[in-house]
Enzyme design. Structure first.
Site, short mmCIF file in Angstrom:
data_model
loop_
_atom_site.label_atom_id
_atom_site.label_comp_id
_atom_site.label_asym_id
_atom_site.label_seq_id
_atom_site.Cartn_x
_atom_site.Cartn_y
_atom_site.Cartn_z
N LYS A 272 0.83 -1.19 0.00
CA LYS A 272 0.00 0.00 0.00
C LYS A 272 0.88 1.25 0.00
O LYS A 272 2.05 1.21 0.38
CB LYS A 272 -0.90 0.01 1.23
CG LYS A 272 -1.93 -1.11 1.29
CD LYS A 272 -2.73 -1.03 2.56
CE LYS A 272 -3.72 -2.19 2.69
NZ LYS A 272 -4.81 -2.13 1.70
N ARG A 346 -9.74 -12.28 1.76
CA ARG A 346 -10.54 -13.36 1.17
C ARG A 346 -9.82 -14.70 1.26
O ARG A 346 -10.45 -15.76 1.31
CB ARG A 346 -10.88 -13.01 -0.28
CG ARG A 346 -9.69 -12.91 -1.21
CD ARG A 346 -9.99 -12.13 -2.47
NE ARG A 346 -10.20 -10.72 -2.19
CZ ARG A 346 -10.50 -9.82 -3.15
NH1 ARG A 346 -10.61 -10.20 -4.41
NH2 ARG A 346 -10.69 -8.56 -2.83
#
EC number: 3.4.11.-
Length: 523
Positions: A272, A346
């Site tokens: 990020k 996920r």
């Protein structure tokens, strides 16, 4: 407000507001129904009946309003008189705001909350959000005096009798769960790492008489949890799968709550940026909510089998970090080509729901996660996003959200159109979509569902709480009230029964076909 004890009492008693500051809070038409005889002892000798009535007449909420009654020692505040169909009738978000801005300062304070019985649960949870537990401000460590806020409910409308002891205990357990979840989310990763989170789980387990099942580090790899292990293997503190199980006699169904517990998310090698990484301590919000809700649910008498599954990892950068192009074998037996290491939630949840299905035999699997930034775009800052294989449960989630204040709005559920986004030439699937403009929050949820199978006959519910898990720089404890309300019919507690939409008629969408009777058990 970190060093504040929250107490719910049937009657807060009388006191001079100069010695015990007071906030009176409710919708204006409800405040008008409070007799002077009930508030006189909390306001005199500083406030007269004439002044009380004059203050009420000056309130003009748009959407809220407040009026000081005596200096900064007593205040009356009005909630919105009406809300839209996608908001909670309790106006829960405004309850939190008004408490933060209007509650007078002091060591021992009182809130008189005026509402209908059906809004008491949502109002209490909203009050709790105004009193976060975590702080490392240097001044706070020097203050040894414990502050208290006593909350009394004055119920109006139908069923407006006195608040029972059992109701007060339910409110106490629920708000403790909200504040626990918020504290975990607020705590930075240099303290709330996977080891520390496991200690929080063990502490709750000890309180409930439950010994958690814990699978850690290399054992995850050995036993086939390639998702959790692959995400967390580069971190100093190893990843873990932890389970708290409540299995009472007479249970008729098995429910699993699966929480995403990424204690920090750097994005991994798909790292990020400097503006998007701050705040990623909150990526454990799903697991924190599951822990807070599990504690409260068991304390309030949960009648069915309930498993809390925590998927814990730190998505870090290091020599052992997962690389884009790596292929992992997940617990479901399916292979995943990694094309984005920042789509890690996920992966851990895929292992969690697969474990709930294969090892725990769950009839109902609900996963909760701060899964996608796109959720805040799809359903906004205040509404979590729900994706589920059941239209009936979709409607129930929306209704539960309105009743408890943790608002929810549906995402598109259409795997036949969306799951092709994960097509891989060399594995069963990739972990991130090809087209980020094609309902990415829905797709992310579908990735999780694919590891129990789109034809699985049970109920699967996915709740993406990425945006509502915080308000500004503070955690909200979002998700605790929602889980308690949604599964309230499995509780022995009358208040949780009241706020649960299950057990009453829910609006099933046209064309929904129930594939198995398991889908209707709670309804």
């Amino acid at each position: 407000m970190a060093n504040v004890g929250l107490q719910f009492q049937a009657s807060a008693g009388d006191a001079d507001p100069q010695s015990r500051p007071l906030l009176l809070l409710g919708q204006l038409h409800h405040l008008h129904r409070v007799p002077w005889s009930h508030v006189r002892g909390k306001l005199q000798p500083r406030v007269t009946e004439e002044l009380w009535q004059a203050a009420l007449s000056t309130l003009n909420p748009n959407p809220t309003d407040s009026c000081p009654l005596y200096l900064n020692y007593a205040t009356v505040a009005a909630l919105p008189s009406r809300v839209s169909r996608h908001n909670s009738p309790s106006a829960a978000h405004f309850v939190t705001r008004l408490v933060r801005t209007c509650l007078p300062p002091g060591t021992h304070r009182c809130i008189l909350m005026v509402c209908e019985r059906s809004d008491a649960f949502a109002s209490a949870c909203a009050l709790a959000r105004a009193f976060p537990l975590f702080t490392h401000r240097s001044g706070a460590s020097h203050r040894s005096e414990k502050k208290t806020v006593t909350v009394e409910f004055f119920l109006v409308g139908q069923d407006n009798g006195p608040v029972e002891v059992s109701t007060l205990q339910c409110l106490t357990n629920a708000t403790e769960g909200v504040r626990l979840a918020a504290r975990i989310v607020d705590t930075p990763c240099n303290e709330m790492n996977t080891d520390t989170f496991l200690e929080e789980i063990k502490k709750v387990g000890k309180d409930l008489g439950i010994t958690p099942t814990i699978i850690r580090d290399e054992e995850l790899k050995t036993r086939g949890f390639g998702g959790i292990y692959g995400v967390g293997k580069a971190a100093l503190h190893p990843p873990a799968l932890a389970v708290l199980s409540h299995t009472p006699e007479g249970a008729t169904q098995t429910i699993a709550w699966v929480g995403k517990g990424i204690v920090y998310d750097t994005g991994g090698l798909s790292i990020k940026g400097k503006t998007t990484m701050p705040g990623m301590k909150r990526d454990c919000g799903g697991a924190a909510a599951v822990l807070g809700a599990f504690r409260a649910a068991i304390k309030q008498g949960f009648k069915d089998n309930l498993h809390a599954v925590f998927c814990l990892a730190e998505n870090s950068v290091g020599p052992n970090a997962t690389r884009p192009d790596d292929i992992h074998l997940l617990y479901s037996g399916k292979t995943v080509e990694i094309n984005n290491t920042d789509a890690e939630g996920r992966l851990v949840l895929a292992d969690g729901v697969s474990y709930a299905c294969k090892d725990l035999g769950a009839d109902i699997i609900l996963d909760m996660a701060t899964l996608t930034g796109a959720q805040g775009i799809a359903t906004g800052k205040y509404h979590a996003a729900v994706l589920t294989n059941s239209a009936e449960w979709e409607a129930a989630c929306v209704k539960a959200g309105r009743r408890c204040g943790d608002l929810v709005h549906p995402l598109v559920y259409c795997p036949e159109l969306h799951f092709s986004e994960f097509t891989s030439a060399v594995a069963d699937m990739k972990n991130s979509v090809a087209d980020r403009d094609n309902s990415p929050s829905s797709c992310a949820g579908l990735f999780i569902a694919s590891h129990i199978g789109f034809d699985w006959p049970g109920v699967w519910v996915h709740l993406d709480i990425a945006a509502p898990v915080h308000a500004g720089e503070r955690a909200t404890g979002f998700g605790v009230a929602l889980l308690l309300a949604l599964f309230g019919r499995a509780s022995e507690d009358p208040l949780l029964n009241l706020v649960s939409p299950l057990g009453c008629e829910v609006d099933a969408q046209e064309g929904d076909v129930e594939r198995d009777s398991k889908r209707r058990r709670l309804v």
